[in-house]
Write an enzyme that holds these catalytic residues in place. Structure first.
Site, short mmCIF file in Angstrom:
data_model
loop_
_atom_site.label_atom_id
_atom_site.label_comp_id
_atom_site.label_asym_id
_atom_site.label_seq_id
_atom_site.Cartn_x
_atom_site.Cartn_y
_atom_site.Cartn_z
N GLY A 40 0.77 -1.29 0.05
CA GLY A 40 -0.01 -0.03 0.19
C GLY A 40 1.06 1.42 0.12
N HIS A 46 4.58 1.47 -7.80
CA HIS A 46 3.59 0.43 -7.81
C HIS A 46 2.69 0.71 -8.94
CE1 HIS A 46 4.03 1.46 -3.33
NE2 HIS A 46 4.19 0.12 -3.35
N GLY A 159 9.03 -5.10 -8.62
CA GLY A 159 9.85 -4.04 -8.78
C GLY A 159 11.35 -4.21 -8.81
N GLU A 160 12.09 -3.96 -9.87
CA GLU A 160 13.41 -4.21 -9.51
C GLU A 160 14.07 -3.19 -8.62
OE1 GLU A 160 15.57 -3.55 -13.49
OE2 GLU A 160 14.68 -5.10 -14.38
N GLN A 165 14.70 -8.79 -3.39
CA GLN A 165 13.43 -9.44 -3.02
C GLN A 165 12.91 -10.18 -4.64
OE1 GLN A 165 9.99 -7.48 -1.21
NE2 GLN A 165 9.63 -6.93 -3.12
N ARG A 199 8.59 4.65 1.92
CA ARG A 199 9.19 5.24 3.00
C ARG A 199 9.56 6.73 3.07
NH1 ARG A 199 10.46 -0.23 3.29
NH2 ARG A 199 9.94 -1.25 5.30
P1 AMP Z 1 5.95 -2.31 -1.33
O1 AMP Z 1 4.82 -1.97 -1.41
O2 AMP Z 1 7.24 -1.36 -1.04
O3 AMP Z 1 6.26 -3.71 -0.90
O4 AMP Z 1 6.36 -2.66 -2.94
C1 AMP Z 1 5.26 -3.38 -3.82
C2 AMP Z 1 5.98 -3.55 -5.11
O5 AMP Z 1 6.28 -2.48 -5.79
C3 AMP Z 1 7.23 -4.43 -5.17
O6 AMP Z 1 7.57 -5.15 -5.84
C4 AMP Z 1 8.49 -3.14 -5.12
O7 AMP Z 1 9.63 -3.68 -5.72
C5 AMP Z 1 7.77 -2.40 -6.30
N1 AMP Z 1 8.01 -0.97 -6.20
C6 AMP Z 1 8.25 -0.26 -5.02
N2 AMP Z 1 8.85 0.88 -5.45
C7 AMP Z 1 8.98 0.82 -6.75
C8 AMP Z 1 9.88 1.59 -7.53
N3 AMP Z 1 10.32 3.03 -7.22
N4 AMP Z 1 9.83 1.25 -8.96
C9 AMP Z 1 9.37 0.27 -9.44
N5 AMP Z 1 8.67 -0.96 -8.69
C10 AMP Z 1 8.91 -0.46 -6.93
#
Ligand code: AMP
Length: 312
Positions: A40, A46, A159-160, A165, A199
């Site tokens: 979220g 995202h 996401g890369e 992860q 964050r």
């Molecule tokens: P999170 O909500 O932080 O767990 O992220 C969910 C997904 O979004 C994960 O696969 C992350 O790698 C991806 N993600 C987060 N930030 C970015 C970004 N700046 N660019 C691309 N993917 C992202």
């Protein structure tokens, strides 16, 4: 099965059985399924994952779940940003067709601390982020395995930005024979190069400006390699110097690794692919970033690096 509607019109499913049934029904009608797991506080990173899934799949489920199992730091979990109503609007606008928003008790009926079966990706999950955040990747791998089991055959988008992860999740899908194709998507950045992250919202204006030191460090490592530096330790020390010059940042690691298993690169003469990794604490948060030195520099990293950081 008709799922309940959220305020934005996006069907919202709160139960495991509801998600499984919704996606099985879609597949029974011939639809392909895309899954975008998130915690979220959705941002452009995202949304790029959702957009890719929408382009490639008929039905796109976005899960929104702040997974307690992957937080070692209680303060980080307590302060993790949450914005469900906005998230549902953003996901709907990006083209998602269903949101999965389970309560902690739905995902972990006995409580996250009482899980007796968990998933651990050895070696790959033990280094870098795994070493700095013990148990983190067990938490990630366990919740992702649960989501894969619930979703069934699908393409899942990660996401890369969280490169380790992505590697852990790809490995677990293969090792445990999930009928899931893991798709990696490029990092979305701010104009100054900082990777978009939920964050980032916790940074003060000064800390936010200082956080751009992470992409600058990656750029310094990249430049060193382009200039012909082939000793990983020298590439890493160029990255370290950049972070150490920023008083508001505290370096965790800066590393040049083999992209395939994230083991430290012994020599660049061994051939790639490689990956540059960096992690640092800025103010109240730990930030991570990475770069593929074998690709062209992302536009946001190509501009504006002070001469001393280019090694000039
Ligand atoms: P999170 O909500 O932080 O767990 O992220 C969910 C997904 O979004 C994960 O696969 C992350 O790698 C991806 N993600 C987060 N930030 C970015 C970004 N700046 N660019 C691309 N993917 C992202």
């Amino acid at each position: 099965m008709v799922a309940p509607k959220g305020a934005c019109g996006l069907p919202v499913v709160a139960t495991v059985a509801g998600l499984t049934r919704h996606l099985a029904d879609a597949r029974a009608q011939g639809a392909s399924v895309g899954l975008v797991p998130t915690m979220g506080a959705l941002h452009a990173g995202h949304l790029s994952l959702i957009a890719r899934a929408v382009a490639e799949c008929d039905v796109v489920a976005v899960s929104i779940f702040v997974n307690p199992l992957q937080f070692g730091d209680a303060d980080d979990l307590a302060h993790y940003p949450r914005a469900l109503d906005t998230d549902l609007d953003l996901a709907a606008t990006a083209g998602a067709t269903v949101a999965f928003v389970p309560a902690v008790e739905e995902m972990y009926p006995d409580g996250p601390g009482d899980m007796t079966t968990t998933v651990s990706v050895r070696d790959l999950g033990d280094r870098w982020e795994g070493a700095s955040r013990p148990g983190h990747f067990d938490g990630v791998a366990t919740v992702v395995a649960k989501l894969f089991a619930m979703a069934g055959p699908c393409r899942a988008y990660f996401g890369e930005k969280d490169f380790q992860q992505l590697a852990v999740v790809s490995r677990l899908a293969r090792d445990l024979s999930f009928p899931v194709e893991v798709v990696g998507c490029p990092t979305v950045r701010e104009p100054d190069g900082l990777a978009r992250s939920s964050r980032n919202a916790r940074l003060s204006p000064e800390e936010r400006a200082a956080a751009a030191v992470l992409p600058r460090a990656l750029r310094a490592g990249f430049d060193a390699m382009v200039e012909g530096e082939y000793r990983p330790a020298m590439v890493e020390s160029r990255m370290v110097q950049v972070v150490e010059r920023e008083p508001l940042a505290r370096l965790d690691y800066a590393a040049l690794v083999r992209a395939v298993d994230l083991s430290p690169a012994a020599s660049l003469l061994d051939g790639g692919p490689f990956r540059l990794l960096v992690a640092a604490r800025v103010g109240p948060v730990r930030l991570i970033d990475n770069l593929d030195p074998g690709e062209d520099l992302p536009a946001e990293l190509a501009a504006g690096v002070p001469a001393q950081e280019r090694g000039a």
